[in-house]
Design a protein around this motif. Structure first.
Motif, mmCIF file in Angstrom:
data_model
loop_
_atom_site.group_PDB
_atom_site.id
_atom_site.type_symbol
_atom_site.label_atom_id
_atom_site.label_comp_id
_atom_site.label_asym_id
_atom_site.label_seq_id
_atom_site.Cartn_x
_atom_site.Cartn_y
_atom_site.Cartn_z
ATOM 1 N N MET A 1 0.847 -1.188 0.000
ATOM 2 C CA MET A 1 0.000 0.000 0.000
ATOM 3 C C MET A 1 0.885 1.242 0.000
ATOM 4 O O MET A 1 1.890 1.310 0.703
ATOM 5 N N ALA A 2 0.483 2.240 -0.771
ATOM 6 C CA ALA A 2 1.243 3.489 -0.857
ATOM 7 C C ALA A 2 1.160 4.257 0.459
ATOM 8 O O ALA A 2 0.173 4.182 1.190
ATOM 9 N N LYS A 3 2.222 4.991 0.734
ATOM 10 C CA LYS A 3 2.279 5.799 1.949
ATOM 11 C C LYS A 3 2.017 7.257 1.598
ATOM 12 O O LYS A 3 2.686 7.835 0.749
ATOM 13 N N LEU A 4 1.000 7.851 2.263
ATOM 14 C CA LEU A 4 0.684 9.270 2.114
ATOM 15 C C LEU A 4 1.114 9.971 3.390
ATOM 16 O O LEU A 4 0.691 9.604 4.482
ATOM 17 N N ARG A 5 1.943 10.959 3.252
ATOM 18 C CA ARG A 5 2.399 11.730 4.407
ATOM 19 C C ARG A 5 1.709 13.091 4.373
ATOM 20 O O ARG A 5 1.715 13.768 3.351
ATOM 21 N N ILE A 6 1.121 13.488 5.506
ATOM 22 C CA ILE A 6 0.471 14.794 5.640
ATOM 23 C C ILE A 6 1.373 15.655 6.510
ATOM 24 O O ILE A 6 1.722 15.272 7.627
ATOM 25 N N GLN A 22 10.061 13.559 0.421
ATOM 26 C CA GLN A 22 10.653 12.602 -0.511
ATOM 27 C C GLN A 22 10.676 11.175 0.031
ATOM 28 O O GLN A 22 10.706 10.226 -0.748
ATOM 29 N N GLU A 23 10.649 11.011 1.342
ATOM 30 C CA GLU A 23 10.627 9.669 1.937
ATOM 31 C C GLU A 23 9.285 8.980 1.756
ATOM 32 O O GLU A 23 9.194 7.766 1.906
ATOM 33 N N GLU A 41 10.559 22.427 -6.956
ATOM 34 C CA GLU A 41 10.827 21.881 -8.286
ATOM 35 C C GLU A 41 11.489 20.512 -8.244
ATOM 36 O O GLU A 41 11.416 19.759 -9.212
ATOM 37 N N VAL A 42 12.130 20.157 -7.135
ATOM 38 C CA VAL A 42 12.788 18.847 -7.035
ATOM 39 C C VAL A 42 11.793 17.726 -6.745
ATOM 40 O O VAL A 42 12.139 16.550 -6.830
ATOM 41 N N LEU A 45 5.604 16.539 -9.185
ATOM 42 C CA LEU A 45 4.395 17.331 -8.988
ATOM 43 C C LEU A 45 3.119 16.511 -9.023
ATOM 44 O O LEU A 45 2.065 17.001 -8.629
ATOM 45 N N GLU A 46 3.183 15.265 -9.453
ATOM 46 C CA GLU A 46 2.008 14.394 -9.403
ATOM 47 C C GLU A 46 1.888 13.698 -8.045
ATOM 48 O O GLU A 46 0.819 13.215 -7.694
ATOM 49 N N LYS A 47 2.978 13.662 -7.290
ATOM 50 C CA LYS A 47 2.992 12.907 -6.030
ATOM 51 C C LYS A 47 3.074 13.776 -4.781
ATOM 52 O O LYS A 47 2.814 13.296 -3.684
ATOM 53 N N HIS A 48 3.474 15.029 -4.936
ATOM 54 C CA HIS A 48 3.673 15.910 -3.774
ATOM 55 C C HIS A 48 2.984 17.244 -4.044
ATOM 56 O O HIS A 48 3.374 17.978 -4.943
ATOM 57 N N LYS A 49 1.961 17.528 -3.242
ATOM 58 C CA LYS A 49 1.135 18.714 -3.435
ATOM 59 C C LYS A 49 1.042 19.506 -2.139
ATOM 60 O O LYS A 49 1.387 19.017 -1.068
ATOM 61 N N PHE A 50 0.547 20.729 -2.242
ATOM 62 C CA PHE A 50 0.297 21.509 -1.037
ATOM 63 C C PHE A 50 -0.952 22.355 -1.184
ATOM 64 O O PHE A 50 -1.393 22.667 -2.280
ATOM 65 N N ILE A 51 -1.534 22.674 -0.027
ATOM 66 C CA ILE A 51 -2.718 23.512 0.069
ATOM 67 C C ILE A 51 -2.278 24.807 0.749
ATOM 68 O O ILE A 51 -1.615 24.759 1.791
ATOM 69 N N ALA A 52 -2.634 25.938 0.177
ATOM 70 C CA ALA A 52 -2.222 27.224 0.751
ATOM 71 C C ALA A 52 -2.879 27.452 2.104
ATOM 72 O O ALA A 52 -4.029 27.093 2.326
#
Length: 131
Positions: A1-6, A22-23, A41-42, A45-52
């Motif tokens: 199962m994929a790991k989602l970090r908040i 990145q971990e 940029e590193v 962008l499909e896997k790491h997002k942010f909410i303002a």
């Protein structure tokens, strides 16, 4: 199962944030990333997002590729198979200080639309009820 970090409240401490993101297979940063998004940029962008949050650059957020929902104020999105409802922004208790600093230094760190307007909040609530 994929790991989602908040992750919350980076406040431009990218040296600490980037390795944590990145971990994980996927990450969502939930507000207060900072005012400069170039260090992101590193990240994929499909896997790491942010909410303002209320300490984000609202002049550039809506054009930022890593913004959840393409910079929308609220909505439903998914990342890595995880579906969720999101709302961006927040009230800044330090807004007067931040406006004063802008007048003194010319460095902008406060935006009037950091928090949702009353109309937007009602729209958000109605949308959430349909979720």
């Amino acid at each position: 199962m994929a790991k989602l970090r908040i992750i919350g409240d980076v406040h431009q401490y990218y040296d600490a944030y980037l390795p944590i993101a990145q971990e994980a297979d996927y990450s969502i940063q939930v507000g207060d990333m900072g005012f400069d998004y170039k260090p992101l940029e590193v990240l994929d962008l499909e896997k790491h997002k942010f909410i303002a949050g209320n300490h984000d650059n609202m002049d550039t957020y809506r054009r930022e590729y890593h913004a959840v929902g393409n910079g929308d104020d609220f909505g439903i999105t998914s990342i890595g198979g995880f579906k969720f409802f999101y709302v961006r922004g927040g009230f800044s208790i330090d807004w007067r200080l931040r406006q004063s600093n802008y007048l003194k230094t010319g460095l902008k760190s406060y935006w009037d639309d950091e928090e949702l307007s009353i109309d937007k909040m009602y729209q958000c609530l109605q949308y959430y009820k349909s979720f």
